[in-house]
Design a protein around this motif. Structure first.
Motif, PDB file in Angstrom:
ATOM      1  N   ALA A   1       0.833  -1.203   0.000  1.00 26.20           N
ATOM      2  CA  ALA A   1       0.000   0.000   0.000  1.00 26.20           C
ATOM      3  C   ALA A   1       0.868   1.253   0.000  1.00 26.20           C
ATOM      4  CB  ALA A   1      -0.921   0.002   1.214  1.00 26.20           C
ATOM      5  N   ALA A   2       1.960   1.222   0.745  1.00 25.40           N
ATOM      6  CA  ALA A   2       2.873   2.366   0.767  1.00 25.40           C
ATOM      7  C   ALA A   2       3.581   2.517  -0.571  1.00 25.40           C
ATOM      8  CB  ALA A   2       3.886   2.184   1.888  1.00 25.40           C
ATOM      9  N   ARG A   3       4.035   1.393  -1.136  1.00 27.55           N
ATOM     10  CA  ARG A   3       4.759   1.438  -2.412  1.00 27.55           C
ATOM     11  C   ARG A   3       3.889   2.009  -3.523  1.00 27.55           C
ATOM     12  NH1 ARG A   3       5.249  -0.753  -7.059  1.00 27.55           N
ATOM     13  NH2 ARG A   3       3.447  -2.107  -6.687  1.00 27.55           N
ATOM     14  N   GLN A   4       2.617   1.595  -3.564  1.00 31.54           N
ATOM     15  CA  GLN A   4       1.706   2.078  -4.603  1.00 31.54           C
ATOM     16  C   GLN A   4       1.511   3.586  -4.545  1.00 31.54           C
ATOM     17  OE1 GLN A   4      -1.900  -0.174  -4.104  1.00 31.54           O
ATOM     18  NE2 GLN A   4      -1.047  -2.043  -4.991  1.00 31.54           N
ATOM     19  N   ARG A   5       1.726   4.173  -3.389  1.00 33.53           N
ATOM     20  CA  ARG A   5       1.553   5.619  -3.230  1.00 33.53           C
ATOM     21  C   ARG A   5       2.881   6.362  -3.220  1.00 33.53           C
ATOM     22  NH1 ARG A   5      -2.186   2.580  -1.425  1.00 33.53           N
ATOM     23  NH2 ARG A   5      -4.369   3.202  -1.495  1.00 33.53           N
ATOM     24  N   GLY A   6       3.935   5.657  -3.548  1.00 35.57           N
ATOM     25  CA  GLY A   6       5.244   6.281  -3.629  1.00 35.57           C
ATOM     26  C   GLY A   6       5.809   6.687  -2.285  1.00 35.57           C
ATOM     27  N   LEU A   7       5.396   6.005  -1.212  1.00 35.49           N
ATOM     28  CA  LEU A   7       5.840   6.343   0.141  1.00 35.49           C
ATOM     29  C   LEU A   7       6.821   5.292   0.645  1.00 35.49           C
ATOM     30  CD1 LEU A   7       2.390   7.381   1.657  1.00 35.49           C
ATOM     31  CD2 LEU A   7       4.156   8.880   0.727  1.00 35.49           C
ATOM     32  N   ALA A   8       7.874   5.725   1.324  1.00 36.67           N
ATOM     33  CA  ALA A   8       8.894   4.814   1.854  1.00 36.67           C
ATOM     34  C   ALA A   8       9.600   5.494   3.015  1.00 36.67           C
ATOM     35  CB  ALA A   8       9.890   4.433   0.758  1.00 36.67           C
ATOM     36  N   ASP A   9      10.449   4.726   3.697  1.00 31.55           N
ATOM     37  CA  ASP A   9      11.252   5.247   4.807  1.00 31.55           C
ATOM     38  C   ASP A   9      10.375   5.927   5.861  1.00 31.55           C
ATOM     39  OD1 ASP A   9      13.595   4.339   3.611  1.00 31.55           O
ATOM     40  OD2 ASP A   9      13.834   6.187   2.468  1.00 31.55           O
ATOM     41  N   PHE A  10       9.501   5.144   6.464  1.00 32.73           N
ATOM     42  CA  PHE A  10       8.568   5.668   7.461  1.00 32.73           C
ATOM     43  C   PHE A  10       9.275   5.911   8.796  1.00 32.73           C
ATOM     44  CE2 PHE A  10       5.653   4.221   4.318  1.00 32.73           C
ATOM     45  CZ  PHE A  10       4.467   4.893   4.535  1.00 32.73           C
ATOM     46  N   ASP A  11       8.819   6.949   9.481  1.00 35.18           N
ATOM     47  CA  ASP A  11       9.341   7.269  10.806  1.00 35.18           C
ATOM     48  C   ASP A  11       8.639   6.479  11.905  1.00 35.18           C
ATOM     49  OD1 ASP A  11      11.265   9.693  10.470  1.00 35.18           O
ATOM     50  OD2 ASP A  11       9.540  10.169   9.214  1.00 35.18           O
ATOM     51  N   GLY A  12       7.470   5.927  11.599  1.00 33.97           N
ATOM     52  CA  GLY A  12       6.753   5.170  12.609  1.00 33.97           C
ATOM     53  C   GLY A  12       5.586   4.403  12.019  1.00 33.97           C
ATOM     54  N   VAL A  13       5.278   3.275  12.655  1.00 36.27           N
ATOM     55  CA  VAL A  13       4.121   2.457  12.287  1.00 36.27           C
ATOM     56  C   VAL A  13       3.412   2.077  13.577  1.00 36.27           C
ATOM     57  CG1 VAL A  13       3.303   0.291  11.272  1.00 36.27           C
ATOM     58  CG2 VAL A  13       5.219   1.520  10.212  1.00 36.27           C
ATOM     59  N   VAL A  14       2.072   2.172  13.584  1.00 34.07           N
ATOM     60  CA  VAL A  14       1.300   1.766  14.750  1.00 34.07           C
ATOM     61  C   VAL A  14       0.227   0.778  14.325  1.00 34.07           C
ATOM     62  CG1 VAL A  14      -0.243   3.768  14.538  1.00 34.07           C
ATOM     63  CG2 VAL A  14      -0.087   2.533  16.715  1.00 34.07           C
ATOM     64  N   LEU A  15       0.054  -0.276  15.125  1.00 33.45           N
ATOM     65  CA  LEU A  15      -0.992  -1.275  14.906  1.00 33.45           C
ATOM     66  C   LEU A  15      -1.770  -1.452  16.200  1.00 33.45           C
ATOM     67  CD1 LEU A  15       1.817  -2.920  13.407  1.00 33.45           C
ATOM     68  CD2 LEU A  15      -0.221  -3.789  12.301  1.00 33.45           C
ATOM     69  N   ASP A  16      -3.080  -1.326  16.101  1.00 30.13           N
ATOM     70  CA  ASP A  16      -3.992  -1.546  17.225  1.00 30.13           C
ATOM     71  C   ASP A  16      -4.818  -2.770  16.847  1.00 30.13           C
ATOM     72  OD1 ASP A  16      -5.883  -1.531  19.189  1.00 30.13           O
ATOM     73  OD2 ASP A  16      -6.689   0.441  18.741  1.00 30.13           O
ATOM     74  N   ILE A  17      -4.401  -3.944  17.339  1.00 31.47           N
ATOM     75  CA  ILE A  17      -4.978  -5.201  16.872  1.00 31.47           C
ATOM     76  C   ILE A  17      -6.327  -5.456  17.544  1.00 31.47           C
ATOM     77  CG2 ILE A  17      -4.513  -7.647  16.510  1.00 31.47           C
ATOM     78  CD1 ILE A  17      -2.507  -5.674  15.230  1.00 31.47           C
ATOM     79  N   GLY A  18      -7.246  -6.029  16.783  1.00 31.95           N
ATOM     80  CA  GLY A  18      -8.541  -6.365  17.353  1.00 31.95           C
ATOM     81  C   GLY A  18      -9.649  -5.497  16.800  1.00 31.95           C
ATOM     82  N   LEU A  19     -10.750  -5.425  17.546  1.00 33.12           N
ATOM     83  CA  LEU A  19     -11.940  -4.722  17.094  1.00 33.12           C
ATOM     84  C   LEU A  19     -11.963  -3.281  17.567  1.00 33.12           C
ATOM     85  CD1 LEU A  19     -14.701  -7.371  17.847  1.00 33.12           C
ATOM     86  CD2 LEU A  19     -13.731  -6.814  15.623  1.00 33.12           C
ATOM     87  N   SER A  20     -12.644  -2.440  16.804  1.00 33.40           N
ATOM     88  CA  SER A  20     -12.926  -1.089  17.276  1.00 33.40           C
ATOM     89  C   SER A  20     -14.269  -1.107  17.985  1.00 33.40           C
ATOM     90  CB  SER A  20     -12.975  -0.104  16.102  1.00 33.40           C
ATOM     91  OG  SER A  20     -14.129  -0.327  15.317  1.00 33.40           O
ATOM     92  N   SER A  21     -14.509  -0.091  18.794  1.00 34.43           N
ATOM     93  CA  SER A  21     -15.784   0.002  19.500  1.00 34.43           C
ATOM     94  C   SER A  21     -16.947   0.093  18.516  1.00 34.43           C
ATOM     95  CB  SER A  21     -15.783   1.217  20.433  1.00 34.43           C
ATOM     96  OG  SER A  21     -14.810   1.063  21.439  1.00 34.43           O
ATOM     97  N   MET A  22     -16.721   0.742  17.362  1.00 38.99           N
ATOM     98  CA  MET A  22     -17.814   0.854  16.392  1.00 38.99           C
ATOM     99  C   MET A  22     -18.238  -0.506  15.883  1.00 38.99           C
ATOM    100  SD  MET A  22     -15.192   3.287  15.517  1.00 38.99           S
ATOM    101  CE  MET A  22     -14.922   3.050  13.772  1.00 38.99           C
ATOM    102  N   GLN A  23     -17.279  -1.398  15.668  1.00 36.54           N
ATOM    103  CA  GLN A  23     -17.614  -2.733  15.191  1.00 36.54           C
ATOM    104  C   GLN A  23     -18.357  -3.534  16.255  1.00 36.54           C
ATOM    105  OE1 GLN A  23     -13.554  -3.717  14.204  1.00 36.54           O
ATOM    106  NE2 GLN A  23     -13.955  -3.624  12.008  1.00 36.54           N
ATOM    107  N   VAL A  24     -17.879  -3.451  17.494  1.00 34.11           N
ATOM    108  CA  VAL A  24     -18.516  -4.196  18.582  1.00 34.11           C
ATOM    109  C   VAL A  24     -19.934  -3.697  18.821  1.00 34.11           C
ATOM    110  CG1 VAL A  24     -18.425  -4.723  21.047  1.00 34.11           C
ATOM    111  CG2 VAL A  24     -16.322  -4.726  19.703  1.00 34.11           C
ATOM    112  N   ASP A  25     -20.123  -2.396  18.786  1.00 39.86           N
ATOM    113  CA  ASP A  25     -21.403  -1.804  19.153  1.00 39.86           C
ATOM    114  C   ASP A  25     -22.452  -1.877  18.049  1.00 39.86           C
ATOM    115  OD1 ASP A  25     -20.306  -1.198  21.597  1.00 39.86           O
ATOM    116  OD2 ASP A  25     -19.789   0.863  21.055  1.00 39.86           O
ATOM    117  N   ASP A  26     -22.050  -2.207  16.830  1.00 42.83           N
ATOM    118  CA  ASP A  26     -22.992  -2.317  15.717  1.00 42.83           C
ATOM    119  C   ASP A  26     -23.482  -3.755  15.630  1.00 42.83           C
ATOM    120  OD1 ASP A  26     -24.431  -2.329  13.387  1.00 42.83           O
ATOM    121  OD2 ASP A  26     -22.878  -1.386  12.152  1.00 42.83           O
TER     122      ASP A  26
END
Length: 356
Positions: free
Chosen positions: A98-123
């Motif tokens: 996804a980054a390569r397709q947009r010409g983006l590289a050499d990131f300063d940071g990546v964050v992953l919040d694994i699991g469900l969001s409250s919107m998914q649980v509450d719907d």
């Protein structure tokens, strides 16, 4: 969260959000956003982490989410970010592409919040929760087989394995057997019907979580290949981070945390047992991450009181070195799969000597 100036002020505030990002301050401390930096929020949700990153002036964020609802609801934040936020419907295992397709590289940071969001649980219509009547769906991207498809077609042994390994459900065999018996009379189509059956055949003791909790977790993980996605995302994040870049990962149950812990320990050199090498044998790979401070980081009592869904969260993070990114090891990949069942080998019949 660092407060910004001008346009960053409203990005930091962002108005009311239905999803409260867990460990937000701790995640921002781990990422340490710098002015003009490039970041990737691989689990956009309601944009909580993306907003916090954008509060630092001149930062840019590529945000991904496999949920089309999250993408649609993020359009307003994209508009207000004025070219600093790129939002795409994509699985986080594919973050490098996804980054390569947009010409983006050499990131300063990546964050992953694994699991469900409250919107998914509450719907209720998404079928992730048994707290309200809804279709037995659980698909994050609304594509492919649903939880109902799995429950109504999988073999009993496969269902038992999914519940045991992905849900750590002690009554997995009993529940799997009941599913097979009951679906022969009528297929399971709703969250309430499945939850009621589980409560009947494997009731929880007083004070314990609902009897269906582990089963619903297991089915959700299996349907969305959540553990496989996580393993691939960790390897992809390692590849796109520049030296000094930071990776922060928030998990919510032991299966996820075990994978992240194993990854960081192996990549930092802490998880490799010492060995005696023969002359000419190559040294162990150079560490690709340094692990700062004591980990994992847990939510404060105040955060848990304000947001009970944070109680099981754990944050692990690392700082990228200049060492070359590695390929994913088989033992790491194995943590995301169901163990292979051993096929019993029948011994050849032996002839008795003497007599009948």
């Amino acid at each position: 969260m660092t407060s910004g100036r001008g346009d960053e002020d409203h990005l930091a505030a962002g108005g009311p959000a239905r999803h409260v990002p867990v460990l937000r301050e701790e995640v921002m401390h781990a990422l340490d956003p710098r002015q003009g930096g490039l970041y990737l929020d691989a689990t956009f949700g309601a944009g909580g982490y993306a907003r916090a990153i954008l509060a630092t002036p001149a930062t840019r964020v590529l945000a991904l989410d496999r949920d089309p609802v999250a993408i649609a609801e993020g359009a307003e934040l994209v508009r207000r970010a004025q070219g600093r936020l790129y939002l795409a419907q994509e699985r986080f295992s594919n973050l490098a592409e996804a980054a390569r397709q947009r010409g983006l590289a050499d990131f300063d940071g990546v964050v992953l919040d694994i699991g469900l969001s409250s919107m998914q649980v509450d719907d209720a219509h998404r079928g992730f929760s048994f707290r309200a009547e809804g279709p037995l769906d659980m698909r994050m991207d609304s594509a492919g087989p649903s939880a109902a498809d799995l429950v109504n077609t999988a073999e009993e042994a496969t269902l038992a394995d999914i519940l045991y390994y992905f849900g750590e459900e002690r009554a997995s065999r009993r529940i799997a057997r009941a599913i097979v018996v009951d679906r022969a009379k009528a297929p399971f189509t709703s969250t309430a019907a499945l939850a009621a059956m589980i409560a009947r055949v494997a009731p929880a003791k007083p004070g314990e979580m609902h009897a269906a909790t582990r089963t619903f977790q297991a089915l959700r993980i299996a349907i969305n290949d959540e553990l496989g996605e996580l393993v691939q995302a960790l390897g992809a994040a390692e590849a796109i981070l520049k030296p000094g870049g930071r990776l922060a990962v928030v998990t919510f149950h032991s299966l996820e945390d075990r994978i992240v812990k194993h990854f960081f320990l192996a990549r930092s050199g802490r998880g490799q047992a010492p060995s005696r090498r023969l002359p000419g044998e190559p040294d162990s790979p150079a560490p690709t991450f340094v692990l700062p401070g004591k980990q994992p980081i847990l939510p404060s009592l105040a955060e848990v009181a304000a947001n009970p869904r944070a109680r099981s969260a754990k944050l692990r993070h690392g700082v990228r070195t200049s060492a070359k990114a590695r390929t994913l090891e088989d033992n790491l990949l194995a943590l995301a799969r169901l163990p292979q069942r051993k096929v019993a080998q029948r011994k050849p019949a032996q002839r008795k000597l003497g007599g009948r």
